[in-house]
Design a protein around this motif. Structure first.
Motif, PDB file in Angstrom:
ATOM      1  N   UNK A  10       0.805  -1.222   0.000  1.00 58.04           N
ATOM      2  CA  UNK A  10       0.000   0.000   0.000  1.00 58.04           C
ATOM      3  C   UNK A  10       0.840   1.276   0.000  1.00 58.04           C
ATOM      4  N   UNK A  11       2.165   1.153   0.182  1.00 60.62           N
ATOM      5  CA  UNK A  11       3.038   2.321   0.281  1.00 60.62           C
ATOM      6  C   UNK A  11       4.218   2.166  -0.665  1.00 60.62           C
ATOM      7  N   UNK A  12       4.631   3.280  -1.280  1.00 59.73           N
ATOM      8  CA  UNK A  12       5.811   3.270  -2.140  1.00 59.73           C
ATOM      9  C   UNK A  12       6.593   4.563  -1.942  1.00 59.73           C
ATOM     10  N   UNK A  48       8.614   5.331  -4.563  1.00 63.65           N
ATOM     11  CA  UNK A  48       8.942   5.542  -5.977  1.00 63.65           C
ATOM     12  C   UNK A  48       8.000   6.589  -6.563  1.00 63.65           C
ATOM     13  N   UNK A  49       8.561   7.743  -6.890  1.00 68.18           N
ATOM     14  CA  UNK A  49       7.745   8.841  -7.404  1.00 68.18           C
ATOM     15  C   UNK A  49       7.087   8.504  -8.730  1.00 68.18           C
ATOM     16  N   UNK A  50       7.664   7.576  -9.475  1.00 67.20           N
ATOM     17  CA  UNK A  50       7.127   7.232 -10.791  1.00 67.20           C
ATOM     18  C   UNK A  50       6.070   6.130 -10.739  1.00 67.20           C
ATOM     19  N   UNK A  51       5.803   5.598  -9.563  1.00 68.24           N
ATOM     20  CA  UNK A  51       4.824   4.520  -9.407  1.00 68.24           C
ATOM     21  C   UNK A  51       3.439   4.999  -9.848  1.00 68.24           C
ATOM     22  N   UNK A  52       2.824   4.286 -10.770  1.00 68.50           N
ATOM     23  CA  UNK A  52       1.520   4.693 -11.321  1.00 68.50           C
ATOM     24  C   UNK A  52       0.341   4.030 -10.613  1.00 68.50           C
ATOM     25  N   UNK A  53       0.606   3.223  -9.606  1.00 67.12           N
ATOM     26  CA  UNK A  53      -0.478   2.552  -8.891  1.00 67.12           C
ATOM     27  C   UNK A  53      -1.151   3.531  -7.935  1.00 67.12           C
ATOM     28  N   UNK A  54      -2.134   3.022  -7.186  1.00 68.45           N
ATOM     29  CA  UNK A  54      -2.827   3.882  -6.224  1.00 68.45           C
ATOM     30  C   UNK A  54      -2.201   3.806  -4.832  1.00 68.45           C
ATOM     31  N   UNK A  55      -0.965   3.320  -4.754  1.00 67.81           N
ATOM     32  CA  UNK A  55      -0.281   3.265  -3.461  1.00 67.81           C
ATOM     33  C   UNK A  55      -0.033   4.677  -2.914  1.00 67.81           C
ATOM     34  N   UNK A  56       0.066   4.764  -1.598  1.00 66.49           N
ATOM     35  CA  UNK A  56       0.428   6.030  -0.958  1.00 66.49           C
ATOM     36  C   UNK A  56       1.905   6.299  -1.235  1.00 66.49           C
ATOM     37  N   UNK A  57       2.208   7.466  -1.790  1.00 66.54           N
ATOM     38  CA  UNK A  57       3.594   7.846  -2.036  1.00 66.54           C
ATOM     39  C   UNK A  57       4.160   8.577  -0.814  1.00 66.54           C
ATOM     40  N   UNK A  58       5.321   8.141  -0.349  1.00 64.71           N
ATOM     41  CA  UNK A  58       6.040   8.856   0.712  1.00 64.71           C
ATOM     42  C   UNK A  58       7.312   9.409   0.089  1.00 64.71           C
ATOM     43  N   UNK A  59       7.398  10.740   0.006  1.00 62.49           N
ATOM     44  CA  UNK A  59       8.469  11.393  -0.733  1.00 62.49           C
ATOM     45  C   UNK A  59       9.168  12.457   0.114  1.00 62.49           C
ATOM     46  N   UNK A  60      10.435  12.674  -0.186  1.00 64.59           N
ATOM     47  CA  UNK A  60      11.187  13.751   0.454  1.00 64.59           C
ATOM     48  C   UNK A  60      10.619  15.090   0.006  1.00 64.59           C
ATOM     49  N   UNK A  61      10.489  16.006   0.942  1.00 70.93           N
ATOM     50  CA  UNK A  61       9.953  17.347   0.667  1.00 70.93           C
ATOM     51  C   UNK A  61      10.864  18.108  -0.284  1.00 70.93           C
ATOM     52  N   UNK A  62      10.259  18.920  -1.127  1.00 69.69           N
ATOM     53  CA  UNK A  62      10.985  19.724  -2.104  1.00 69.69           C
ATOM     54  C   UNK A  62      10.468  21.157  -2.016  1.00 69.69           C
ATOM     55  N   UNK A  63      11.359  22.123  -1.703  1.00 66.83           N
ATOM     56  CA  UNK A  63      10.917  23.514  -1.627  1.00 66.83           C
ATOM     57  C   UNK A  63      11.696  24.299  -0.599  1.00 66.83           C
ATOM     58  N   UNK A  64      11.196  25.489  -0.291  1.00 63.56           N
ATOM     59  CA  UNK A  64      11.804  26.346   0.728  1.00 63.56           C
ATOM     60  C   UNK A  64      11.642  25.690   2.094  1.00 63.56           C
ATOM     61  N   UNK A  65      12.730  25.646   2.855  1.00 61.08           N
ATOM     62  CA  UNK A  65      12.683  25.027   4.177  1.00 61.08           C
ATOM     63  C   UNK A  65      11.886  25.887   5.149  1.00 61.08           C
ATOM     64  N   UNK A  66      11.185  25.260   6.072  1.00 64.73           N
ATOM     65  CA  UNK A  66      10.432  26.031   7.066  1.00 64.73           C
ATOM     66  C   UNK A  66      11.309  26.931   7.928  1.00 64.73           C
ATOM     67  N   UNK A  67      12.581  26.571   8.108  1.00 64.72           N
ATOM     68  CA  UNK A  67      13.436  27.294   9.049  1.00 64.72           C
ATOM     69  C   UNK A  67      13.634  28.764   8.661  1.00 64.72           C
ATOM     70  N   UNK A  68      13.542  29.105   7.363  1.00 64.07           N
ATOM     71  CA  UNK A  68      13.720  30.500   6.946  1.00 64.07           C
ATOM     72  C   UNK A  68      12.517  31.015   6.156  1.00 64.07           C
TER      73      UNK A  68
END
Length: 528
Positions: A448-450, A452-472
């Protein structure tokens, strides 16, 4: 009170300037960028984008690759071969052990960055000697459009030193690629075997056999100012990587109006929620965002109270919170109890009684069970509700089935207990910053979990955050320049002339840099 004597003399025209004007004239447009990335990450396009975009701002760049400039120069104990290992593995092994050697020999975990700071100082001195004939003082500071890129940071002490010297002039960019892509990148670049790749990646992430002087990318990565997730699954240089870098420099220079993306607002909400936690172990925050960018709920880890929700500072009777109960974590207390219970059962085995009667054996066995087995990783005995559970429960109470199909943002990778709630709630994507090595998410819920960002199934994706960090976040998205002219029209700034949003006096930098590199001259292996 006696007045402070000023020994610095100024020409007549300088005397007419205000104190603020004289101080601001010592400021420079220099910026420092540090890169942090797990080994094998796809950094090359990010470096290319940094150089191209800084060129648009008319910046001169000095690229400092720590391993090549210092490890290769000062580490003389490298091996030419290792039985059963490929040449590529030997090459990487020498760089890792060379870094360990320099840190251990100098008794400084930040030695590589200290050497980089020394080179920055020397380069600046050479520039001023050439331009004005002397090391700069209050009357001849020249502002430079100069960027130093330091590649790559391997432990928290290196990051901390750079921040303590360069303050807000320093920007850390953490670059992450999926594990399977890093694996393949190392295979292609260095021709490594699967076992060699696993070994190198494990050492790079967190080096346990280095007496405290090894690499710790895992815990350094999470403290960045910007995060970039670079994957072959979504790798389009112009529209993905370069556009991200362009946006980050628009923020650094405030050259255009930039506001946060929805996912950045959601992670900032999660990080701010973490501050509510009184947990003795770690503060974790979470938020749930709908597809239209609305924050539906927030959560943090703390002890539930009768009547609903969690204990907080407004409660007059908060004796139920973890820090109030004998000042000891209940999870740790129960793990201690369980470990002692196992030892009691073992030492009652007749064949082992004599062994356990020997001095130190029981203590050694207890330490192994408590700290070197899976007991150490147990999380079942905590009294706290986890941040993700809190956000899901509150979100369900307020929004009902609206949280189905939503995204969850959490400051820390979810544990396996939270994973089952995330799946059950219908969350479709999870984004995190800090890893959590105790989690068995994929082991228990690979159906139920992956990751893999390219996974096309309906699994829940757990991915590293991308963007401005909350600290600043607040610093980056708060304006410091006027956005409109006197006539009401929008202000515009040229990339080739605008300075960074945050600047610093070169006189202050010179003093701080000298303090950081003061001990280098006493190291014999640097000065044979």
């Amino acid at each position: 009170m006696e007045a402070i004597k000023v020994t610095q003399s100024f020409p007549d025209q300088e005397k007419q300037k205000s104190a603020k004007e004289r101080v601001l004239e010592t400021y420079s447009d220099e910026i420092i960028i540090g890169l942090c990335a797990p080994i094998g990450s796809l950094k090359s396009d990010v470096k290319k984008a940094l150089i191209e975009v800084l060129g648009e701002y008319k910046y001169d760049i000095q690229y400092i690759r720590l391993s090549e400039m210092y490890i290769d120069k000062y580490y003389k104990n490298g091996v030419t071969s290792i039985d059963g290992k490929s040449p590529g593995y030997v090459n990487l092994f020498n760089k890792i052990k060379g870094g360990d050697f320099l840190r251990s020999e100098s008794k400084s975990k930040s030695i590589l960055v200290e050497l980089a700071i020394q080179d920055i100082t020397l380069e600046r001195q050479e520039f001023f000697q050439k331009e004005v004939g002397k090391i700069p003082d209050a009357t001849d500071i020249l502002s430079r459009r100069k960027c130093y890129i330091i590649d790559s940071l391997k432990n928290k002490e290196e990051l901390s030193l750079l921040r303590s010297i360069y303050k807000e002039l320093f920007y850390c960019i953490s670059i992450f690629s999926p594990k399977h892509e890093r694996h393949e990148n190392l295979r292609q670049q260095f021709d490594l075997t699967d076992n060699e790749i696993k070994d190198i990646m494990d050492i790079d992430e967190f080096e346990v056999n280095s007496k405290g002087f090894g690499q710790d990318v895992r815990n350094t990565f999470v403290d960045a100012d910007f995060f970039m997730r670079v994957s072959n699954a979504k790798k389009d240089y112009e529209t993905e990587i370069k556009e991200k870098v362009k946006r980050y420099f628009k923020i650094i220079f405030e050259s255009e109006i930039v506001t946060p993306f929805n996912h950045e607002k959601a992670m900032y909400a999660a990080k701010s929620a973490a501050g509510n936690s009184a947990c003795l172990s770690r503060q974790v925050g979470a938020s749930i965002m709908s597809n239209d960018g609305t924050i539906l709920s927030k959560g943090w880890n703390d002890v539930p109270r009768a009547g609903g929700n969690l204990y907080n500072e407004d409660d007059q009777n908060d004796d139920g919170r973890c820090f109030s109960l004998n000042g000891y974590c209940r999870n740790d207390a129960n793990k201690d109890f369980l470990s002692n219970e196992i030892i009691s059962q073992i030492e009652n085995i007749p064949q082992l009684k004599e062994v356990f009667e020997k001095v130190g054996v029981k203590k050694q066995a207890l330490d192994l069970i408590r700290n070197s087995s899976k007991i150490r990783d147990l999380i079942e005995f905590s009294r706290s509700v986890h941040a993700e559970m809190h956000a899901i429960i509150i979100g369900s109470q307020i929004c009902g089935d609206k949280i189905v199909g939503c995204k969850l943002f959490t400051t820390t990778y979810p544990c396996h207990n939270c994973a089952r709630h995330i799946i059950l709630a219908g969350i479709k994507e999870v984004y995190y910053i800090e890893p959590y090595t105790k989690s068995l998410c994929l082991d228990l819920h690979s159906d139920a979990i992956t990751e893999d960002e390219s996974d096309k199934s309906n699994k829940v994706k757990i991915l590293v955050y991308d963007g401005v960090a909350p600290r600043r976040y607040l610093e980056f998205f708060s304006k410091s320049r006027s956005r409109k002219k006197d006539d009401g029209s929008k202000s515009s700034y040229g990339k080739d002339t605008i300075g960074p949003k945050v600047r610093m006096s070169l006189q202050a930098l010179k003093t701080l840099e000298e303090q950081a590199i003061h001990s280098l001259k006493n190291l014999e292996f640097l000065n044979p």
